[in-house]
Write a protein that holds these residues in place. Structure first.
Motif, PDB file in Angstrom:
ATOM      1  N   ASN A   1      51.295  48.180  50.235  1.00  0.00           N
ATOM      2  CA  ASN A   1      51.354  46.808  49.758  1.00  0.00           C
ATOM      3  C   ASN A   1      50.127  45.984  50.153  1.00  0.00           C
ATOM      4  OD1 ASN A   1      53.846  47.148  48.550  1.00  0.00           O
ATOM      5  ND2 ASN A   1      54.932  46.727  50.460  1.00  0.00           N
ATOM      6  N   ALA A   2      49.084  46.636  50.611  1.00  0.00           N
ATOM      7  CA  ALA A   2      47.867  45.908  50.970  1.00  0.00           C
ATOM      8  C   ALA A   2      47.309  45.210  49.741  1.00  0.00           C
ATOM      9  CB  ALA A   2      46.835  46.887  51.536  1.00  0.00           C
ATOM     10  N   PRO A   3      46.867  43.957  49.887  1.00  0.00           N
ATOM     11  CA  PRO A   3      46.378  43.227  48.724  1.00  0.00           C
ATOM     12  C   PRO A   3      45.120  43.830  48.097  1.00  0.00           C
ATOM     13  CG  PRO A   3      46.176  41.886  50.718  1.00  0.00           C
ATOM     14  CD  PRO A   3      46.854  43.155  51.101  1.00  0.00           C
ATOM     15  N   PHE A   4      44.265  44.474  48.890  1.00  0.00           N
ATOM     16  CA  PHE A   4      43.037  45.061  48.369  1.00  0.00           C
ATOM     17  C   PHE A   4      42.895  46.502  48.843  1.00  0.00           C
ATOM     18  CE2 PHE A   4      42.150  40.517  48.947  1.00  0.00           C
ATOM     19  CZ  PHE A   4      42.019  40.180  47.610  1.00  0.00           C
TER      20      PHE A   4
ATOM     21  N   THR B   1      32.566  37.601  48.484  1.00  0.00           N
ATOM     22  CA  THR B   1      33.734  37.718  47.610  1.00  0.00           C
ATOM     23  C   THR B   1      35.004  37.914  48.420  1.00  0.00           C
ATOM     24  OG1 THR B   1      32.357  38.635  45.858  1.00  0.00           O
ATOM     25  CG2 THR B   1      34.726  39.013  45.675  1.00  0.00           C
ATOM     26  N   LEU B   2      34.948  38.737  49.447  1.00  0.00           N
ATOM     27  CA  LEU B   2      36.134  38.969  50.279  1.00  0.00           C
ATOM     28  C   LEU B   2      36.531  37.713  51.047  1.00  0.00           C
ATOM     29  CD1 LEU B   2      35.412  42.595  51.471  1.00  0.00           C
ATOM     30  CD2 LEU B   2      37.222  41.854  49.917  1.00  0.00           C
ATOM     31  N   VAL B   3      35.543  36.939  51.502  1.00  0.00           N
ATOM     32  CA  VAL B   3      35.854  35.673  52.172  1.00  0.00           C
ATOM     33  C   VAL B   3      36.554  34.732  51.194  1.00  0.00           C
ATOM     34  CG1 VAL B   3      34.818  33.595  53.174  1.00  0.00           C
ATOM     35  CG2 VAL B   3      34.074  35.849  53.939  1.00  0.00           C
ATOM     36  N   LYS B   4      36.033  34.638  49.976  1.00  0.00           N
ATOM     37  CA  LYS B   4      36.642  33.785  48.960  1.00  0.00           C
ATOM     38  C   LYS B   4      38.050  34.259  48.596  1.00  0.00           C
ATOM     39  CE  LYS B   4      32.361  32.326  46.772  1.00  0.00           C
ATOM     40  NZ  LYS B   4      31.495  32.490  45.597  1.00  0.00           N
ATOM     41  N   SER B   5      38.271  35.572  48.659  1.00  0.00           N
ATOM     42  CA  SER B   5      39.576  36.111  48.269  1.00  0.00           C
ATOM     43  C   SER B   5      40.690  35.624  49.187  1.00  0.00           C
ATOM     44  CB  SER B   5      39.552  37.641  48.252  1.00  0.00           C
ATOM     45  OG  SER B   5      39.511  38.161  49.572  1.00  0.00           O
ATOM     46  N   GLU B   6      40.333  35.367  50.431  1.00  0.00           N
ATOM     47  CA  GLU B   6      41.334  34.906  51.395  1.00  0.00           C
ATOM     48  C   GLU B   6      41.957  33.582  50.950  1.00  0.00           C
ATOM     49  OE1 GLU B   6      41.454  33.791  56.087  1.00  0.00           O
ATOM     50  OE2 GLU B   6      40.113  35.393  55.439  1.00  0.00           O
TER      51      GLU B   6
ATOM     52  N   ILE C   1      46.010  36.079  43.332  1.00  0.00           N
ATOM     53  CA  ILE C   1      45.573  37.433  42.967  1.00  0.00           C
ATOM     54  C   ILE C   1      46.498  38.512  43.509  1.00  0.00           C
ATOM     55  CG2 ILE C   1      43.161  36.908  42.552  1.00  0.00           C
ATOM     56  CD1 ILE C   1      42.519  37.576  45.393  1.00  0.00           C
ATOM     57  N   ARG C   2      47.754  38.203  43.569  1.00  0.00           N
ATOM     58  CA  ARG C   2      48.732  39.183  44.073  1.00  0.00           C
ATOM     59  C   ARG C   2      48.928  40.363  43.130  1.00  0.00           C
ATOM     60  NH1 ARG C   2      49.650  39.411  49.355  1.00  0.00           N
ATOM     61  NH2 ARG C   2      49.971  37.357  50.185  1.00  0.00           N
ATOM     62  N   ASN C   3      48.975  40.118  41.810  1.00  0.00           N
ATOM     63  CA  ASN C   3      49.211  41.266  40.925  1.00  0.00           C
ATOM     64  C   ASN C   3      47.889  41.936  40.552  1.00  0.00           C
ATOM     65  OD1 ASN C   3      48.156  40.487  38.332  1.00  0.00           O
ATOM     66  ND2 ASN C   3      49.922  39.155  38.037  1.00  0.00           N
TER      67      ASN C   3
ATOM     68  N   CYS D   1      46.429  43.074  37.793  1.00  0.00           N
ATOM     69  CA  CYS D   1      45.618  42.589  36.673  1.00  0.00           C
ATOM     70  C   CYS D   1      44.827  41.345  37.079  1.00  0.00           C
ATOM     71  CB  CYS D   1      46.502  42.308  35.471  1.00  0.00           C
ATOM     72  SG  CYS D   1      45.567  41.773  34.034  1.00  0.00           S
ATOM     73  N   ASN D   2      45.503  40.376  37.681  1.00  0.00           N
ATOM     74  CA  ASN D   2      44.812  39.160  38.125  1.00  0.00           C
ATOM     75  C   ASN D   2      43.764  39.477  39.187  1.00  0.00           C
ATOM     76  OD1 ASN D   2      46.408  37.662  36.434  1.00  0.00           O
ATOM     77  ND2 ASN D   2      47.674  36.800  38.053  1.00  0.00           N
ATOM     78  N   ARG D   3      44.075  40.387  40.083  1.00  0.00           N
ATOM     79  CA  ARG D   3      43.161  40.735  41.169  1.00  0.00           C
ATOM     80  C   ARG D   3      41.864  41.317  40.603  1.00  0.00           C
ATOM     81  NH1 ARG D   3      46.452  43.095  44.733  1.00  0.00           N
ATOM     82  NH2 ARG D   3      46.572  45.011  43.556  1.00  0.00           N
ATOM     83  N   ARG D   4      41.980  42.252  39.686  1.00  0.00           N
ATOM     84  CA  ARG D   4      40.782  42.889  39.126  1.00  0.00           C
ATOM     85  C   ARG D   4      39.943  41.885  38.345  1.00  0.00           C
ATOM     86  NH1 ARG D   4      42.308  48.647  36.833  1.00  0.00           N
ATOM     87  NH2 ARG D   4      42.813  47.392  35.039  1.00  0.00           N
ATOM     88  N   ALA D   5      40.590  41.045  37.555  1.00  0.00           N
ATOM     89  CA  ALA D   5      39.862  40.023  36.796  1.00  0.00           C
ATOM     90  C   ALA D   5      39.175  39.046  37.747  1.00  0.00           C
ATOM     91  CB  ALA D   5      40.814  39.290  35.859  1.00  0.00           C
ATOM     92  N   TRP D   6      39.876  38.667  38.807  1.00  0.00           N
ATOM     93  CA  TRP D   6      39.326  37.739  39.789  1.00  0.00           C
ATOM     94  C   TRP D   6      38.074  38.339  40.435  1.00  0.00           C
ATOM     95  CZ3 TRP D   6      38.079  37.647  44.886  1.00  0.00           C
ATOM     96  CH2 TRP D   6      37.890  36.399  45.479  1.00  0.00           C
ATOM     97  N   PHE D   7      38.166  39.604  40.851  1.00  0.00           N
ATOM     98  CA  PHE D   7      37.032  40.258  41.488  1.00  0.00           C
ATOM     99  C   PHE D   7      35.825  40.326  40.561  1.00  0.00           C
ATOM    100  CE2 PHE D   7      39.148  41.534  45.295  1.00  0.00           C
ATOM    101  CZ  PHE D   7      38.142  41.939  46.162  1.00  0.00           C
ATOM    102  N   VAL D   8      36.031  40.735  39.327  1.00  0.00           N
ATOM    103  CA  VAL D   8      34.918  40.833  38.382  1.00  0.00           C
ATOM    104  C   VAL D   8      34.255  39.473  38.216  1.00  0.00           C
ATOM    105  CG1 VAL D   8      34.327  41.200  35.944  1.00  0.00           C
ATOM    106  CG2 VAL D   8      35.763  42.852  37.142  1.00  0.00           C
TER     107      VAL D   8
END
Length: 156
Positions: A3-6, A35-40, A46-48, A50-57
């Motif tokens: 269940n790790a977010p990344f 990017t990882l700092v911003k992800s926090e 960005i839990r799901n 699809c959203n996580r991958r789009a967010w990262f890109v």
């Protein structure tokens, strides 16, 4: 940690994406750290998957300065002049490919990088880059042709 977010494979894929966009390992590492700092702060959004991958890109493209069509400085060899060991040939060839890849204009560079990550479907790539699948197909074809020409020029 299921269940790790990344999960690590996602981080590795996006690190490769950043390397392809910037052409520089050190710059790609800076982009990923940022990017990882911003992800926090955006974690709830960005839990799901699809959203996580789009967010990262989106964030990586912004950090690389390509979302608005800018190009990062061209990559440079860090070694001084001198003889090259045979085991270093592959590293130099990879550098030359990254340097030529880096010269591709946007959005072709991002499209091709995402395509070669082999993580996204063409439909997902088109959505991430805000284009139709037909536009993506044309963009990919153009980017491949440009990359071939750039690589041929490197061997001339």
């Amino acid at each position: 940690m299921p269940n790790a977010p990344f999960p690590n494979p996602i981080i590795a894929d996006f690190y490769r994406f950043a390397v392809l966009l910037t052409g520089q390992i050190a710059r790609a590492e800076e982009v990923m750290a940022d990017t990882l700092v911003k992800s926090e702060s955006d974690l709830p959004q960005i839990r799901n998957e699809c959203n996580r991958r789009a967010w990262f890109v989106s964030r990586i493209r912004e950090s690389c300065g390509v979302a608005d069509g800018q190009n990062a400085p061209a990559p440079r060899l860090l070694r001084g002049a001198g003889d090259v060991e045979p085991v270093e040939i592959l590293e130099i060839e990879a550098y030359l490919v990254a340097q030529r890849f880096h010269q591709l204009p946007e959005p072709g560079r991002s499209a091709l990088a995402l395509f070669y990550l082999d993580t996204f479907t063409n439909e997902e790539i088109a959505k991430l880059l805000r284009m139709t699948e037909e536009e993506l197909a044309a963009t990919l074809a153009d980017a491949r042709l440009r990359l071939r020409r750039l690589l041929r020029g490197a061997h001339s």
